[in-house]
Design an enzyme around this catalytic site. Sequence first.
Site, PDB file in Angstrom:
ATOM      1  N   ARG A 226       0.846  -1.129  -0.007  1.00 42.57           N
ATOM      2  CA  ARG A 226      -0.007   0.156  -0.008  1.00 42.57           C
ATOM      3  C   ARG A 226       0.967   1.138   0.123  1.00 42.57           C
ATOM      4  NH1 ARG A 226      -2.304  -3.545   4.200  1.00 42.57           N
ATOM      5  NH2 ARG A 226      -4.379  -4.356   3.734  1.00 42.57           N
ATOM      6  N   LYS A 251      -2.237  -1.638   8.057  1.00 40.57           N
ATOM      7  CA  LYS A 251      -3.621  -1.274   8.036  1.00 40.57           C
ATOM      8  C   LYS A 251      -4.046  -2.298   9.157  1.00 40.57           C
ATOM      9  CE  LYS A 251      -7.890  -1.110   5.466  1.00 40.57           C
ATOM     10  NZ  LYS A 251      -8.359  -1.225   4.169  1.00 40.57           N
ATOM     11  N   HIS A 315      -2.461   1.829  -5.706  1.00 39.68           N
ATOM     12  CA  HIS A 315      -3.209   0.704  -5.473  1.00 39.68           C
ATOM     13  C   HIS A 315      -3.302  -0.253  -6.583  1.00 39.68           C
ATOM     14  CE1 HIS A 315      -4.608  -0.687  -1.436  1.00 39.68           C
ATOM     15  NE2 HIS A 315      -5.699  -1.557  -2.194  1.00 39.68           N
ATOM     16  N   ARG A 318      -0.619  -2.695  -6.678  1.00 34.73           N
ATOM     17  CA  ARG A 318      -0.860  -3.721  -5.530  1.00 34.73           C
ATOM     18  C   ARG A 318      -1.853  -4.705  -6.263  1.00 34.73           C
ATOM     19  NH1 ARG A 318      -1.069  -5.035  -0.055  1.00 34.73           N
ATOM     20  NH2 ARG A 318      -3.284  -5.232   0.652  1.00 34.73           N
ATOM     21  N   HIS A 341      -4.289  -9.178   4.438  1.00 38.22           N
ATOM     22  CA  HIS A 341      -5.736  -9.121   4.466  1.00 38.22           C
ATOM     23  C   HIS A 341      -6.311 -10.157   5.467  1.00 38.22           C
ATOM     24  CE1 HIS A 341      -6.409  -8.368  -0.099  1.00 38.22           C
ATOM     25  NE2 HIS A 341      -6.342  -7.339   0.513  1.00 38.22           N
ATOM     26  N   TYR A 350      -9.999 -11.026  -6.422  1.00 34.89           N
ATOM     27  CA  TYR A 350      -8.958 -11.226  -7.567  1.00 34.89           C
ATOM     28  C   TYR A 350      -9.203 -12.527  -8.464  1.00 34.89           C
ATOM     29  CZ  TYR A 350      -6.366  -7.609  -4.918  1.00 34.89           C
ATOM     30  OH  TYR A 350      -6.022  -6.361  -4.304  1.00 34.89           O
TER      31      TYR A 350
END
Length: 385
Positions: A226, A251, A315, A318, A341, A350
């Site tokens: 990120r 995050k 992003h 990414r 995640h 994805y």
Amino acid sequence: MSIIKFEKFRHKDLDCIAIKFEYNFEVKEYIKQFPTVRWSKTHRTFYIPYNFKTLKELKIFLIEKGYSFHEKAEVPVINLNNSPISPFLNLEKRNIYEHFLKFLEGKRYSKSTVNTYGHFVYEFLKFTKDKPINDIDENDVRYYLEWAVKTLNYSLSSHRQIVSALKHFSFFYPACSINTENIYMPKKDKKLPTVLNIEEILTLIECTKNLKHRAIITMLYASGLRIGELINLELKDFDFNRNQLHVRNAKGRKDRYTTIAKSLHPLLKNYHLTYKPKIYFIENPNGGKYSPNSVRSFLKKNSKIAGIKKTVTPHSLRHSYATHLLEQGTDIRYIQELLGHSRTETTMIYTHVTKKELREIRSPLDNALNNISLRNNNDKKQLLS
């Protein structure tokens, strides 16, 4: 030493504070490091939202560097040792608003979240004017949302942030008459991420001539970072012997390890010898963290040079990293770990981008044209043009 001036102005129907100074590269780069500073092309100035907590933090930020500042009469004077004085909120609302900000900080939300929620709640309280705060109900919320979405043209994500901010405010101050169950939260868009193919990635890197910019773009793609994670990377986070990168406090306040591409070693070594960063992997010319806005700016510029028609953001790189890993057969659980995640469902998006089986399905038009070509002349190919 440069004197920085604050001036109140309206931008996109919001109250903002312009940050003005005689051009000085050092001052410009330092101000760009402040998290909520934005650049207005229309007014040709840096600015922040008219938020007293943000203004107070900006002043402290400038004082730490030794800069002095001057405020015009329409900008309320803020005593850095006392509570902010607001001309827009009455005493009761101002006190509750300040305690709400402390409530958010006590929940250990990030500075960005505190500023965002604080800004929306402040604008909402200002919208209700002199109505007693205990009488504010969900109808006031509905009127504000209708006005904000129509007048300020807020995006769906901003709309959701407003609702979330007001629900937090209702929880913090239950004496108000807002029934959170009656506040509608719009559903998220189910948009697929923008993904570059590998040829576009390589062309983008090739067209990026600046060594620092090339190092940034390749790290964003090759490690799936990120933008905030890249900006916060320190030199101590690199382990080239194990080809591992330690991403700290990402995050959700989580640490994780991701990979460093072996092919990047010469480029990173060249970058380090050329720019000699001291603490952070990417530093601005005067030391300290690099500006995320600068990354977005040169990425947009180099994407145009590379002839890429898609909207490319940090992003996007990414997203491309994750999609290409899936296409080469990497287990989705490993990709989830590399991306940081919390839920597999987040990574599963994805799989919709990289459906190999779907891409291999032939259109009936292709089959029909192929059959006609075979039937009429084995050596002649049937074309639509």
